[in-house]
Design a protein around this motif. Structure first.
Motif, PDB file in Angstrom:
ATOM      1  N   LEU A  23      10.032   4.473   0.013  1.00  0.00           N
ATOM      2  CA  LEU A  23      11.213   4.235   0.203  1.00  0.00           C
ATOM      3  C   LEU A  23      11.732   4.527   1.522  1.00  0.00           C
ATOM      4  CD1 LEU A  23      12.540   5.966  -3.244  1.00  0.00           C
ATOM      5  CD2 LEU A  23      12.569   3.312  -2.544  1.00  0.00           C
ATOM      6  N   THR A  99      10.487   1.911 -14.247  1.00  0.00           N
ATOM      7  CA  THR A  99      10.309   2.749 -13.007  1.00  0.00           C
ATOM      8  C   THR A  99      10.289   4.237 -13.012  1.00  0.00           C
ATOM      9  OG1 THR A  99      12.718   2.737 -12.686  1.00  0.00           O
ATOM     10  CG2 THR A  99      11.855   0.611 -12.066  1.00  0.00           C
ATOM     11  N   GLN A 101       9.062   7.507  -9.872  1.00  0.00           N
ATOM     12  CA  GLN A 101       8.995   7.862  -8.648  1.00  0.00           C
ATOM     13  C   GLN A 101       7.886   8.645  -8.555  1.00  0.00           C
ATOM     14  OE1 GLN A 101      12.477   9.645  -6.579  1.00  0.00           O
ATOM     15  NE2 GLN A 101      13.376   7.971  -6.136  1.00  0.00           N
ATOM     16  N   TYR A 102       7.097   8.590  -7.173  1.00  0.00           N
ATOM     17  CA  TYR A 102       5.873   9.544  -7.079  1.00  0.00           C
ATOM     18  C   TYR A 102       6.428   9.949  -5.490  1.00  0.00           C
ATOM     19  CZ  TYR A 102       1.403  10.314  -5.076  1.00  0.00           C
ATOM     20  OH  TYR A 102       0.270  10.801  -4.454  1.00  0.00           O
ATOM     21  N   GLN A 103       6.422  11.270  -5.605  1.00  0.00           N
ATOM     22  CA  GLN A 103       6.722  12.009  -4.405  1.00  0.00           C
ATOM     23  C   GLN A 103       5.343  12.535  -3.880  1.00  0.00           C
ATOM     24  OE1 GLN A 103       9.482  14.961  -5.702  1.00  0.00           O
ATOM     25  NE2 GLN A 103      10.874  13.573  -6.130  1.00  0.00           N
ATOM     26  N   GLN A 111       8.930   9.452  -0.333  1.00  0.00           N
ATOM     27  CA  GLN A 111       9.038   8.970  -1.592  1.00  0.00           C
ATOM     28  C   GLN A 111       8.970   7.695  -1.954  1.00  0.00           C
ATOM     29  OE1 GLN A 111      11.177  10.845  -3.532  1.00  0.00           O
ATOM     30  NE2 GLN A 111      10.991  12.654  -2.146  1.00  0.00           N
ATOM     31  N   HIS A 112       8.013   7.439  -3.306  1.00  0.00           N
ATOM     32  CA  HIS A 112       7.683   6.025  -3.532  1.00  0.00           C
ATOM     33  C   HIS A 112       8.307   5.577  -4.651  1.00  0.00           C
ATOM     34  CE1 HIS A 112       4.591   8.314  -1.208  1.00  0.00           C
ATOM     35  NE2 HIS A 112       4.094   7.051  -0.931  1.00  0.00           N
ATOM     36  N   LEU A 113       8.709   4.357  -4.847  1.00  0.00           N
ATOM     37  CA  LEU A 113       9.434   3.931  -5.958  1.00  0.00           C
ATOM     38  C   LEU A 113       8.359   3.102  -6.521  1.00  0.00           C
ATOM     39  CD1 LEU A 113      11.634   3.426  -7.845  1.00  0.00           C
ATOM     40  CD2 LEU A 113      12.372   1.346  -6.578  1.00  0.00           C
ATOM     41  N   GLN A 115       7.542   0.594  -9.775  1.00  0.00           N
ATOM     42  CA  GLN A 115       8.269  -0.461 -10.665  1.00  0.00           C
ATOM     43  C   GLN A 115       6.862  -1.142 -11.349  1.00  0.00           C
ATOM     44  OE1 GLN A 115      10.116  -2.374  -7.290  1.00  0.00           O
ATOM     45  NE2 GLN A 115      11.893  -2.194  -8.558  1.00  0.00           N
TER      46      GLN A 115
END
Length: 195
Positions: A23, A99, A101-103, A111-113, A115
């Motif tokens: 992100l 969806t 998130q991966y932090q 921060q990764h979204l 999907q």
């Protein structure tokens, strides 16, 4: 004479095609990867590390609508982070959610979204259950200082007259291409992740 009953063969899990986007990164860093729907979260963590180019040097956490999963520490509010060890992706994606998130690295705060792009038939016996299909741009270096530090890093590298140009080149170990992405190299790293 007693006869043995054969249990039905276990069907192979379906594949999930996931798009993982870092992100707010400029340029946008993303990967498209296929994993089995039954992948456990610790293995999914390893997959994300491999496809994005991280080095697994920091803490991480998954954030689903149903809760946070990771490796709880003494700094977490009791019960706020659930242990990820035995949790399968398809179990926490129930309820129609597609969806999460991966932090990664709570200091740099990447921060990764993630999907779900597609649900695929099970991999054949000779096919790899985990593979990267596509992606774009290089992952920022570890410990660069988050999005702000990465922007400053790229600015210093792009300008040979910048006061930190030489020190950043030395720190990173040579040239760095923010638009670089090598699909074959990513899949070689992925091959080391046993799912």
């Amino acid at each position: 004479m007693a006869t043995r009953t054969r249990s039905a063969p276990r069907s192979r899990p379906q594949g999930l095609q996931l798009r993982i986007s870092l992100l707010d990164s400029r340029p946008l860093v993303w990967r498209s990867v296929v994993v089995p729907e039954t992948i456990k979260l610790p293995k999914l963590h390893q997959v994300i590390q491999a496809v994005m180019g991280w080095h697994d040097s920091h803490l991480h956490e998954f954030v689903f609508p149903t809760g946070h999963y990771g490796e709880p520490t003494e700094f977490d509010e009791p019960g706020s982070v659930h242990p990820e060890a035995k949790v399968a992706l398809n179990k926490v994606l129930g309820g129609g959610w597609n969806t999460f998130q991966y932090q990664y690295d709570f200091g740099d705060d990447w921060q990764h979204l993630v999907q779900v792009e597609d649900v695929l038939p099970p991999a054949n016996e000779n096919g790899s259950a985990v593979r990267c299909l596509a992606g774009a741009n290089a992952c920022p270096p570890e410990d660069v200082g988050g999005l702000i530090g990465y922007a400053e890093f790229l600015q210093a590298l792009a300008d040979p007259k910048h006061e930190e140009h030489e020190s950043m080149l030395e720190w990173i170990g040579g040239p760095f291409d923010p638009r670089g992405f090598d699909l074959d190299a990513v899949n070689v790293r992925l091959a080391r992740v046993r799912v």
